[in-house]
Design a protein around this motif. Structure first.
Motif, PDB file in Angstrom:
ATOM      1  N   PRO A  58       0.787  -1.245  -0.056  1.00  0.00           N
ATOM      2  CA  PRO A  58      -0.043   0.064   0.040  1.00  0.00           C
ATOM      3  C   PRO A  58       1.107   1.400  -0.021  1.00  0.00           C
ATOM      4  N   TYR A  59       2.102   1.129   0.826  1.00  0.00           N
ATOM      5  CA  TYR A  59       2.997   2.453   0.564  1.00  0.00           C
ATOM      6  C   TYR A  59       3.555   2.567  -0.849  1.00  0.00           C
ATOM      7  N   LEU A  60       3.886   1.643  -1.320  1.00  0.00           N
ATOM      8  CA  LEU A  60       4.168   1.589  -2.746  1.00  0.00           C
ATOM      9  C   LEU A  60       3.255   2.296  -3.648  1.00  0.00           C
ATOM     10  N   ARG A  61       1.975   1.704  -3.447  1.00  0.00           N
ATOM     11  CA  ARG A  61       1.032   2.300  -4.591  1.00  0.00           C
ATOM     12  C   ARG A  61       0.748   3.820  -4.150  1.00  0.00           C
ATOM     13  N   ARG A  62       0.628   4.078  -2.947  1.00  0.00           N
ATOM     14  CA  ARG A  62       0.418   5.466  -2.532  1.00  0.00           C
ATOM     15  C   ARG A  62       1.985   6.546  -3.338  1.00  0.00           C
ATOM     16  N   ILE A  63       2.970   5.922  -3.309  1.00  0.00           N
ATOM     17  CA  ILE A  63       3.974   6.522  -3.971  1.00  0.00           C
ATOM     18  C   ILE A  63       3.813   6.456  -5.552  1.00  0.00           C
ATOM     19  N   VAL A  64       3.245   5.479  -6.084  1.00  0.00           N
ATOM     20  CA  VAL A  64       2.871   5.693  -7.444  1.00  0.00           C
ATOM     21  C   VAL A  64       1.951   6.569  -7.839  1.00  0.00           C
ATOM     22  N   VAL A  65       0.853   6.686  -6.954  1.00  0.00           N
ATOM     23  CA  VAL A  65      -0.252   7.504  -7.305  1.00  0.00           C
ATOM     24  C   VAL A  65       0.224   8.924  -7.321  1.00  0.00           C
ATOM     25  N   ARG A  66       0.915   9.297  -6.020  1.00  0.00           N
ATOM     26  CA  ARG A  66       1.327  10.726  -5.649  1.00  0.00           C
ATOM     27  C   ARG A  66       2.579  11.024  -6.914  1.00  0.00           C
ATOM     28  N   THR A  67       3.308  10.064  -7.296  1.00  0.00           N
ATOM     29  CA  THR A  67       4.391  10.506  -8.386  1.00  0.00           C
ATOM     30  C   THR A  67       3.744  10.785  -9.686  1.00  0.00           C
ATOM     31  N   GLN A 113      -8.909  12.926  -9.849  1.00  0.00           N
ATOM     32  CA  GLN A 113      -9.971  12.313 -10.081  1.00  0.00           C
ATOM     33  C   GLN A 113      -9.691  10.624 -10.421  1.00  0.00           C
ATOM     34  N   ARG A 114      -9.183  10.901 -11.423  1.00  0.00           N
ATOM     35  CA  ARG A 114      -8.411   9.237 -12.005  1.00  0.00           C
ATOM     36  C   ARG A 114      -7.788   8.477 -10.911  1.00  0.00           C
ATOM     37  N   ALA A 115      -6.941   9.044 -10.341  1.00  0.00           N
ATOM     38  CA  ALA A 115      -6.433   8.342  -9.132  1.00  0.00           C
ATOM     39  C   ALA A 115      -7.166   7.762  -8.137  1.00  0.00           C
ATOM     40  N   VAL A 116      -8.203   8.664  -7.815  1.00  0.00           N
ATOM     41  CA  VAL A 116      -9.308   8.055  -6.906  1.00  0.00           C
ATOM     42  C   VAL A 116     -10.085   6.942  -7.281  1.00  0.00           C
ATOM     43  N   LEU A 117     -10.473   7.203  -8.665  1.00  0.00           N
ATOM     44  CA  LEU A 117     -11.276   6.048  -9.234  1.00  0.00           C
ATOM     45  C   LEU A 117     -10.608   4.753  -9.366  1.00  0.00           C
ATOM     46  N   VAL A 118      -9.287   4.755  -9.848  1.00  0.00           N
ATOM     47  CA  VAL A 118      -8.313   3.542  -9.898  1.00  0.00           C
ATOM     48  C   VAL A 118      -8.142   2.884  -8.687  1.00  0.00           C
ATOM     49  N   LEU A 119      -8.215   3.665  -7.518  1.00  0.00           N
ATOM     50  CA  LEU A 119      -8.000   3.231  -6.332  1.00  0.00           C
ATOM     51  C   LEU A 119      -8.936   2.531  -5.681  1.00  0.00           C
ATOM     52  N   ARG A 120     -10.396   3.216  -5.868  1.00  0.00           N
ATOM     53  CA  ARG A 120     -11.570   2.635  -5.313  1.00  0.00           C
ATOM     54  C   ARG A 120     -12.091   1.671  -6.329  1.00  0.00           C
ATOM     55  N   TYR A 121     -12.191   1.630  -7.469  1.00  0.00           N
ATOM     56  CA  TYR A 121     -12.694   0.528  -8.228  1.00  0.00           C
ATOM     57  C   TYR A 121     -11.801  -0.619  -8.962  1.00  0.00           C
ATOM     58  N   TRP A 122     -10.618  -0.071  -9.180  1.00  0.00           N
ATOM     59  CA  TRP A 122      -9.751  -1.186  -9.735  1.00  0.00           C
ATOM     60  C   TRP A 122      -9.199  -2.008  -8.421  1.00  0.00           C
ATOM     61  N   LEU A 125     -10.330  -0.525  -2.990  1.00  0.00           N
ATOM     62  CA  LEU A 125      -9.975   0.291  -1.724  1.00  0.00           C
ATOM     63  C   LEU A 125     -10.986   1.007  -1.193  1.00  0.00           C
ATOM     64  N   GLY A 126     -11.443   1.081   0.072  1.00  0.00           N
ATOM     65  CA  GLY A 126     -12.397   1.752   0.591  1.00  0.00           C
ATOM     66  C   GLY A 126     -12.250   3.087   0.735  1.00  0.00           C
ATOM     67  N   VAL A 127     -13.250   4.023   1.069  1.00  0.00           N
ATOM     68  CA  VAL A 127     -12.936   5.458   1.129  1.00  0.00           C
ATOM     69  C   VAL A 127     -11.798   5.933   2.068  1.00  0.00           C
ATOM     70  N   GLU A 128     -11.646   5.319   3.220  1.00  0.00           N
ATOM     71  CA  GLU A 128     -10.657   5.577   4.170  1.00  0.00           C
ATOM     72  C   GLU A 128      -9.288   5.259   3.725  1.00  0.00           C
ATOM     73  N   ALA A 132      -6.241   7.604   2.725  1.00  0.00           N
ATOM     74  CA  ALA A 132      -4.996   7.524   3.455  1.00  0.00           C
ATOM     75  C   ALA A 132      -3.817   7.404   2.327  1.00  0.00           C
ATOM     76  N   ALA A 133      -4.250   6.692   1.231  1.00  0.00           N
ATOM     77  CA  ALA A 133      -3.284   6.489   0.316  1.00  0.00           C
ATOM     78  C   ALA A 133      -3.021   7.696  -0.388  1.00  0.00           C
ATOM     79  N   LEU A 134      -3.836   8.744  -0.563  1.00  0.00           N
ATOM     80  CA  LEU A 134      -3.521   9.959  -1.233  1.00  0.00           C
ATOM     81  C   LEU A 134      -3.381  11.208  -0.399  1.00  0.00           C
ATOM     82  N   ARG A 135      -3.218  10.601   1.191  1.00  0.00           N
ATOM     83  CA  ARG A 135      -3.178  11.867   2.211  1.00  0.00           C
ATOM     84  C   ARG A 135      -3.833  12.941   1.923  1.00  0.00           C
ATOM     85  N   CYS A 136      -5.249  12.786   2.006  1.00  0.00           N
ATOM     86  CA  CYS A 136      -6.122  13.641   2.025  1.00  0.00           C
ATOM     87  C   CYS A 136      -7.388  13.241   2.877  1.00  0.00           C
TER      88      CYS A 136
END
Length: 171
Positions: A58-67, A113-122, A125-128, A132-136
């Protein structure tokens, strides 16, 4: 186990999944590969300082999305690249026409928005977890999900509900 050995093991286990996530975000293999390489480099450099090493995926996934998001902010002019040849087709074993249509539409959605959709639906991941992954905040995730889905609805038209269910269910 040394950090180098632990990192190599983690890379072998997660590289394909991170490339797929980056491809969903970026829309092309070359940019996705750059994002993943940058993310793994950041993880490698941070690794010796990490106190807890469980939960690296999950930490690495967060790095990918934030990058990805940081790259989109930094280089806005790269949004539309004109090329002489057609773009590569994704290297996924079997792609349904529905997935291709949704993936194409996903590229028109703003980066956050794309990052949120990818994390939520692909990544389911839950909303929380997404927050956490996006630090928002949870509210930001909810509003970005709502805006992203509205953008997809506009792009896909009346077939949106059917296509979205097919693709997010079979991801």
């Amino acid at each position: 186990m040394s950090w180098d050995a632990e990192f190599t093991e983690h890379f072998d286990r997660c590289a394909d999944s991170m490339r797929f996530t980056a491809y969903l975000l970026c829309g092309n293999h070359h940019e996705a590969e750059d994002v993943v390489q940058t993310a793994f480099l950041k993880l490698y450099l941070a690794g010796p300082k990490l106190v807890r090493r469980e939960g690296l995926e999950p930490y690495l996934r967060r790095i990918v999305v934030r990058t990805f998001i940081a790259e989109r902010r930094r280089v806005r002019w790269r949004r539309e690249l004109l090329r002489d040849e057609l773009p590569e087709q994704p290297e996924v074993a079997v792609l349904s026409e529905d997935k291709l249509v949704v993936w194409d539409a996903l590229q028109s959605v703003p980066a956050k928005q794309r990052a949120v959709l990818v994390l939520r639906y692909w990544h389911d991941l839950g909303v929380e977890e997404t927050a956490a992954a996006l630090r928002c905040s949870v509210g930001t995730v909810k509003s970005n999900t709502n805006r992203g889905l509205k953008a997809l609805r506009r792009r896909l038209g009346p077939a949106f509900a059917e296509l979205w269910q097919e693709v997010s269910r079979g991801a």
